[in-house]
Design an enzyme around this catalytic site. Sequence first.
Site, mmCIF file in Angstrom:
data_model
loop_
_atom_site.group_PDB
_atom_site.id
_atom_site.type_symbol
_atom_site.label_atom_id
_atom_site.label_comp_id
_atom_site.label_asym_id
_atom_site.label_seq_id
_atom_site.Cartn_x
_atom_site.Cartn_y
_atom_site.Cartn_z
ATOM 1 C CB CYS A 220 -0.928 0.008 1.220
ATOM 2 S SG CYS A 220 -1.857 1.560 1.382
ATOM 3 C CB CYS B 189 -5.066 -0.301 1.988
ATOM 4 S SG CYS B 189 -4.628 0.406 3.602
#
Length: 554
Positions: free
Chosen positions: A144, A169
């Site tokens: 991420c 995420c």
Amino acid sequence: MPDVDSSSLPAGAAAPSGTAFYLTTPIYYVNDAPHIGHAYTTVAADVVTRWHRQRQEDVWFLTGTDEHGQKVLRTAEANGVSPQEWADRLVEAEWKPVLRTIDALNDDFIRTTQERHTTRVQAFISDLHDKGEIYAGSYEGPYCVGCEEYKLPGDLLDGTGEYEGEKVCPIHGKPVEMLAEQNYFFRMSAYAERLLALYEEHPEFVQPASARNEVIGFVKQGLQDLSISRSTFDWGVPIPWDDKHVLYVWFDALLNYMTAVGYGSDDPAEQERFARTWPASVHLVGKDILRFHAVIWPAMLMAAGLPLPTTVFAHGWLLVGGEKMSKSKLTGIAPAQITDHFGSDAFRYYFMRAIAFGGDGSFSWEDISSRYQAELANGFGNLASRVTAMIGKNFGGSLPAAGAATDAEVALEAVAAKAVADAEAAIDRLAIHEAISAVWTLVDATNLYLTEQEPWKVAKLPGETDAEGAGVPGGRLATILVTAAEALRSLAVLLHPVMPQATGKLWDALGAEATLGALGAQPVAGAASFGALPAGTVVTKGASLFPRLEDPTV
């Protein structure tokens, strides 16, 4: 700098400590301008450090910006400038000015692009490399960019809507990217047992308890070695022994807490500061970055043989419409949008009192408007106006000598003493909301005291005024107003860390500067006892501390 072998210490946390109260905020990413979520953390840090200063302690308060990493690089590219230009622009135009907007009294501002940071980071990782704590390898996994973190599969959520069929995420709600790189790794897995021992032997290391339980559960699942370099972009601190790699942004950023106070410096003054401040007393962080601070950071320090900070305190999120404050989700509110209408004191008071520090809390314009009117304007502000006005009207603005105290005066002073004791204990728990609530008992009790004692009626009783209608020193009216003025003095001291501007005006109105000195230098403990303001002190009404406002347009 101190060279402490943490292997000889119980879990690494019982190392010799500095003498200063050293508190840090996270260093904030410069990919965007600050919102009230960032300001919330900084205000909390400022309130706590101001309180410790008024305990007459040596205090150091650090904040700053995290300027490396892929997220900053991509933001700069999207804006057509270099990452350094972008960071310089954001720091000077947004991040430093917001400190003035919220009245933060920080001692230093660290930028991770400063030479004092980058050279010391390189020295730190070179030392770990020489000790065999870092090795070369390869890694592939979901990454991420928003978190600047490789994610475990169990951390991810199934995407919906435009992200249907992708893994996202849970914090940023955006798809992760699959990355495969040749990297350098930190042997973090070797520290799992020592970390668990740390959490067991030093429960104060991770606070609150819910955060500690989360971290223990995470580490008990097993730790992987940490990828600490990137070779697919070059915006970062170069790895000293391999310039094809830059250091992983979190490994770089966490070290700011030491580099800013002199770790690795040859300057004697900075070496003295490091000895005085390290290890840190408190790292304040948002709960979304808890694992970096409570797992990676102590493992890094253990590997380096350095003492650990005393406490990592993870507070909750600010929610707007039920979602975490976020610029990307258009829920980010700039601090100035609030301070321009309500003022910085109301901003600080609201966020520190309305939200239990450590948990999530929701912001609404309706709630801050209601609290401003009821608690600040009608409660505290009106109390100050009433007392100073009555001293002006009845005693010509000169504080009279009080007469004999009755049970009512003794009881009000006892409220002040309990407020001090309860607030002190709450600050030590970092329960800022409880500290303010404790102090507010004195606001309410003083308002009730005036209601019950009715000084406006006492002023009409025989013997309370002279032939010209002025109040008589030593009478009942004088006793009531002096007691109320002493309660205001106590409140000015206790609320100064929360509302420095309003309490500064109150301090001036009470004439306390001339007789007692600067408000910021007043000991907290001194607020527990009445009788500090001498007779003859010049008291003035002044402007309203919290003027009435129209409903904000948002």
